[in-house]
Motif scaffolding. Sequence first.
Motif, PDB file in Angstrom:
ATOM      1  N   ILE A 178       0.895  -1.199   0.083  1.00 55.87           N
ATOM      2  CA  ILE A 178      -0.178  -0.191  -0.148  1.00 55.87           C
ATOM      3  C   ILE A 178       0.941   1.338   0.041  1.00 55.87           C
ATOM      4  O   ILE A 178       0.546   2.288  -0.676  1.00 55.87           O
ATOM      5  N   ASP A 180       4.047   1.488  -1.079  1.00 51.18           N
ATOM      6  CA  ASP A 180       4.498   1.269  -2.716  1.00 51.18           C
ATOM      7  C   ASP A 180       3.652   2.262  -3.378  1.00 51.18           C
ATOM      8  O   ASP A 180       3.998   2.904  -4.293  1.00 51.18           O
ATOM      9  N   ALA A 181       2.121   1.503  -3.665  1.00 52.20           N
ATOM     10  CA  ALA A 181       1.292   2.303  -4.452  1.00 52.20           C
ATOM     11  C   ALA A 181       0.928   3.659  -4.351  1.00 52.20           C
ATOM     12  O   ALA A 181       1.323   4.402  -5.261  1.00 52.20           O
ATOM     13  N   ALA A 182       1.053   4.211  -2.875  1.00 56.02           N
ATOM     14  CA  ALA A 182       0.913   5.534  -2.755  1.00 56.02           C
ATOM     15  C   ALA A 182       1.923   6.511  -3.150  1.00 56.02           C
ATOM     16  O   ALA A 182       1.932   7.223  -3.729  1.00 56.02           O
ATOM     17  N   LEU A 183       3.483   5.980  -2.730  1.00 56.02           N
ATOM     18  CA  LEU A 183       4.434   6.416  -3.120  1.00 56.02           C
ATOM     19  C   LEU A 183       4.891   6.558  -4.510  1.00 56.02           C
ATOM     20  O   LEU A 183       5.267   7.721  -5.279  1.00 56.02           O
ATOM     21  N   ALA A 184       4.507   5.520  -5.262  1.00 60.06           N
ATOM     22  CA  ALA A 184       4.609   5.261  -6.861  1.00 60.06           C
ATOM     23  C   ALA A 184       3.767   6.370  -7.441  1.00 60.06           C
ATOM     24  O   ALA A 184       4.123   6.735  -8.604  1.00 60.06           O
ATOM     25  N   ILE A 185       2.616   6.826  -6.968  1.00 65.18           N
ATOM     26  CA  ILE A 185       1.793   7.517  -7.769  1.00 65.18           C
ATOM     27  C   ILE A 185       2.195   9.005  -7.654  1.00 65.18           C
ATOM     28  O   ILE A 185       1.560  10.017  -7.821  1.00 65.18           O
ATOM     29  N   GLY A 186       3.024   9.219  -6.559  1.00 62.21           N
ATOM     30  CA  GLY A 186       3.620  10.636  -6.190  1.00 62.21           C
ATOM     31  C   GLY A 186       3.130  11.015  -4.809  1.00 62.21           C
ATOM     32  O   GLY A 186       3.245  12.377  -4.640  1.00 62.21           O
ATOM     33  N   ALA A 187       2.556  10.117  -4.057  1.00 61.55           N
ATOM     34  CA  ALA A 187       2.159  11.065  -2.836  1.00 61.55           C
ATOM     35  C   ALA A 187       3.457  11.076  -1.876  1.00 61.55           C
ATOM     36  O   ALA A 187       4.358  10.352  -1.969  1.00 61.55           O
ATOM     37  N   SER A 188       3.341  12.148  -1.147  1.00 59.35           N
ATOM     38  CA  SER A 188       4.516  12.491  -0.443  1.00 59.35           C
ATOM     39  C   SER A 188       4.417  11.483   0.969  1.00 59.35           C
ATOM     40  O   SER A 188       3.437  10.757   1.195  1.00 59.35           O
ATOM     41  N   THR A 192       1.155   9.588   2.408  1.00 59.95           N
ATOM     42  CA  THR A 192       1.086   8.255   2.509  1.00 59.95           C
ATOM     43  C   THR A 192       0.549   7.793   3.701  1.00 59.95           C
ATOM     44  O   THR A 192      -0.087   6.889   3.891  1.00 59.95           O
TER      45      THR A 192
END
Lengths: 294, 261
Positions: A178, A180-188, A192
């Motif tokens: 989860i 990874d998913a957030a960080l990979a979409i560009g969440a700080s 995240t």
Amino acid sequence: MNSPSHQQRIVAHLASRHAAERRFRALGFFSVALSALVLGFLLFTILRDGLPGLDWGFLTASDATDPAKAGIWGALKGSMMTMAVTLALAFPVGVFAAVYLEEFAPKNRWTELIEVSINNLAAVPSIIFGLLGLAVFLALFPNWRSAPLIGGMTLALMTMPVIVISGRNAIKAVPPSIRDAALAIGASPVQTVFHHVLPLALPGILTGTIIGMARALGETAPLLMIGMKAFVATPPEGFTSPSSVLPVQIFLWSDEIDRGFVERTSAAIIVLLAFLLAMNGLAIYLRNRFENRW
Amino acid sequence: MTNPHELDPVTPRLAARDVSVFYGDKRAIDNVSIDIADEYVTAFIGPSGCGKSTFLRSFNRMNDTISGARVEGSIALDGKDIYTSGMDVVQLRARVGMVFQKPNPFPKTIYENVAYGPRIHGLSSNKAELDEVVERSLQRAGLWDEVKDRLSDSGTALSGGQQQRLCIARAIAVDPEVILMDEPCSALDPIATAKIEELISELRGKYAIVIVTHSMQQAARVSQRTAFFHLGKIVEYGKTSEIFTNPREERTKDYITGRYG
């Protein structure tokens, strides 16, 4: 491979395996029955002694020297206010500390040291926290002896490490995919945590918080240290006025010589148990609500 | 190894030069250089543990999240090194999207999964615009017809293949330039895999796509460029058709014909 002797061997073992199964079930049932019995006996005696005295007058009056006039409202209100202070201090500090330690803190000797200290803090006997409250909080605010604010602050010290530990476990249990998913979409990193990790960890954090709060609610020793054992005949008006709390009230009444206080004591225990049940109920409700949100 | 510059006259979207990736003291990727062009789907193949996923994760700096991981060399996105201090990682990841091995939709609604990226990056100013982005992204990911009537259902309630397409839609929604796919089909059944492969072919040309795969058939089907990794190095990089029919290196040939890996 599957020769007759092979099968015979399996059959020969079957009886003892089934017997082991039955033995374990019997043992498990006995353990459950024993704990249920103890709880049942406790509830029965308390309800028998306390229920007759549990009326509206008891719930609305405060402590008195005459057992017939003594009520629980002062201590109940004091407990509620103390718990409110404890929750308001321990929950945010505990959760933020857990998030920081789990998600942001570098893994080095300092954070390890802090980790060990927090784990130790959770195991410190409660009376030590009472001494701390006496030495620090009452030294700073000598006029607030017996006040829910000081009581709440003292209990918050005790509850905070429990929230940190359960919070960290709940955060650790959130799958890394989860993040990874957030960080990979560009969440700080902070997004995240607040958009994804915390909502998923919240049920676990709430469970830990309630366990800590329930412990704080039943705590007597540290509150005796900061003077919450005085005879208080009026319910507290504010967070800084003198007050009693439920467990201390029970302790004081159980010490009275007058027979009339036996019933009062049992009735007070019923109120304390009801308060605890209500708190646990709220926790279960909140937990289910957050779990079913998606 | 081949000189990547000779291969394509087009300007590379991503250009890696002398990249090494370390996990602690272990060197997972050793001095790798490669150009990735917009026009193609580029496949990374190679045996397990050859470093291809590690290398892929250095394109959007997801290796930053692993403590002890360190990247040396330079990777340029549109000519700008992404490993300089001036590069904002959050912005980089909006430009270089990623799809993971195991579908990892957020445990939120289908709509929220897709809308999340545009929302945090402030890409749409109102609800109608956001609705449009969600619909377009789901359409591009080939999922719209299956989910349009249940956008408020949980993303985790979908089947594995649908979840993975949802993750692709989520990546597309922020309109990236590059999409990295780390074995996107390894957790899916053949039918779901076929759908994802079809989708990759449709997305080709709109985004530079880099896909790590264990399946050589998959690399042959979806990619136009293939890089064969072994022991942290690129053994051979070239047109997919040539790699699979006429590899120059003995090791590539052995791997493709199933002698090891």
